[in-house]
Design an enzyme around this catalytic site. Structure first.
Site, PDB file in Angstrom:
ATOM      1  N   ASN A  99      31.933  44.619  37.261  1.00 25.51           N
ATOM      2  CA  ASN A  99      33.103  45.483  37.417  1.00 25.51           C
ATOM      3  C   ASN A  99      33.746  45.442  38.801  1.00 25.51           C
ATOM      4  O   ASN A  99      34.903  45.833  38.948  1.00 25.51           O
ATOM      5  CB  ASN A  99      32.680  46.924  37.096  1.00 25.51           C
ATOM      6  CG  ASN A  99      33.745  47.936  37.445  1.00 25.51           C
ATOM      7  OD1 ASN A  99      34.766  48.049  36.763  1.00 25.51           O
ATOM      8  ND2 ASN A  99      33.532  48.681  38.532  1.00 25.51           N
ATOM      9  N   TYR A 165      45.693  38.737  41.877  1.00 22.53           N
ATOM     10  CA  TYR A 165      44.901  39.575  40.976  1.00 22.53           C
ATOM     11  C   TYR A 165      45.002  39.066  39.544  1.00 22.53           C
ATOM     12  O   TYR A 165      43.991  38.904  38.847  1.00 22.53           O
ATOM     13  CB  TYR A 165      45.399  41.013  41.068  1.00 22.53           C
ATOM     14  CG  TYR A 165      44.643  41.997  40.204  1.00 22.53           C
ATOM     15  CD1 TYR A 165      43.436  42.546  40.633  1.00 22.53           C
ATOM     16  CD2 TYR A 165      45.126  42.391  38.958  1.00 22.53           C
ATOM     17  CE1 TYR A 165      42.741  43.458  39.855  1.00 22.53           C
ATOM     18  CE2 TYR A 165      44.438  43.294  38.164  1.00 22.53           C
ATOM     19  CZ  TYR A 165      43.246  43.823  38.619  1.00 22.53           C
ATOM     20  OH  TYR A 165      42.569  44.711  37.834  1.00 22.53           O
ATOM     21  N   LYS A 169      41.902  37.506  37.284  1.00 23.41           N
ATOM     22  CA  LYS A 169      41.467  38.113  36.027  1.00 23.41           C
ATOM     23  C   LYS A 169      41.630  37.132  34.862  1.00 23.41           C
ATOM     24  O   LYS A 169      40.819  37.139  33.925  1.00 23.41           O
ATOM     25  CB  LYS A 169      42.256  39.391  35.766  1.00 23.41           C
ATOM     26  CG  LYS A 169      41.901  40.536  36.716  1.00 23.41           C
ATOM     27  CD  LYS A 169      40.443  40.939  36.626  1.00 23.41           C
ATOM     28  CE  LYS A 169      40.148  42.200  37.444  1.00 23.41           C
ATOM     29  NZ  LYS A 169      38.728  42.605  37.342  1.00 23.41           N
TER      30      LYS A 169
END
Length: 286
Positions: A99, A165, A169
């Site tokens: 996470n 980002y 991802k």
């Protein structure tokens, strides 16, 4: 089988140990509470140890079992030391929730090498590093395991001003599929959750802004996610109810990905904006 027994069988994690990275705040701390409530012993990993210790005390006071360990996912030695620590002093991990994550919001042409390394180094390389160490230990024990990578809606679609980002991802999503293929022989299932917009420390200010409220109105359900909306998906992928699920990327986004084209078009001005059309704003995933 009673209804209570059925749901306990599907979601209970008694006897399991779950490692949660980035557990000092946001989604990570919520995942830790959820997994502990389902019966798992939880290992809380992050750099801010004082926060982890406070969370561990909270979980213990509520009747659970928790262990705090310092881990910097960008540092290979820190990751190895943390795994050795909790395996020796608490329990080896059967479940890994990958996470830990960071973000930088700025136009692509203003991104620096440092911005890229900061975001991709944490969100993708760090997740790879932790998954590899976790998978090695699971494979050595020969008892199988579960890895859940916390991806993002940003890894599936695009948005303004967070190219690093979004790219990280997207890479994490493809890493999830590759690991699911390779690790199946060790009975290790690998899946990803892809949350849409949830209120956390990382994005609270944006979601509460006028821009964020425009974004909320563009989501089919007309609301941002609440942390509890992630509980059942998480427990399904962790528990016996998901024992035949691997290589899946599960969006939890209020229908954000299925919006019609009218609500995703970019409008040139407020005056010429068609009904239902929102201007593309920095940080907005549409």
């Amino acid at each position: 089988m009673s209804q209570e027994s059925f749901f306990k069988k599907m979601f209970a994690l008694d006897g399991k140990c779950a490692l949660i990275t980035g557990a000092s705040s946001g989604l990570g701390s919520h995942f830790a509470r959820t997994l502990a409530a389902a019966g798992a012993r939880v290992v809380l990993a992050a750099r801010r140890v004082e926060r982890l210790e406070a969370l561990a005390s909270e979980i213990t006071d509520a009747g659970g079992q928790a262990y705090a360990v310092a881990m910097d996912v960008t540092d290979p030695e820190s990751v190895k030391a943390a795994f050795a620590d909790f395996a020796d002093n608490f329990a080896p991990a059967d479940i890994l929730i990958n996470n830990a994550g960071v973000s930088t919001v700025k136009p692509f042409i203003e991104h620096t090498e440092e911005d890229w390394d900061f975001v991709v180094g944490t969100n993708l390389r760090g997740a790879w590093r932790v998954a590899q160490e976790g998978a090695r230990q699971m494979a050595e024990r020969g008892e199988g395991g579960v890895i859940i990578n916390i991806a993002s809606l940003a890894g599936i679609t695009t948005g303004g001003q967070f190219a690093a980002y979004s790219t990280a991802k997207a890479g994490l999503i493809h890493l999830t599929r590759n690991l699911a293929l390779e690790l199946a022989r060790h009975d290790i299932r690998v899946n990803a959750l892809a949350p849409g917009y949830f209120s956390t420390e990382m994005n609270d200010a944006f979601l509460e802004s006028e821009m964020g409220q425009k974004l909320r109105k563009s989501i089919p359900t007309r609301r941002f996610g609440e942390l509890e909306d992630l509980d059942a998906p998480l427990l399904t992928l962790c528990g016996s109810g998901g024992r035949h699920i691997t290589g899946v990327v599960l969006p939890v986004d209020g229908g954000h990905l299925v919006k019609g084209i009218r609500s995703t078009q970019t409008c040139r001005s407020n005056e010429n904006r068609a009904p239902g059309c929102l201007a593309r704003e920095p940080g907005a995933l549409f």
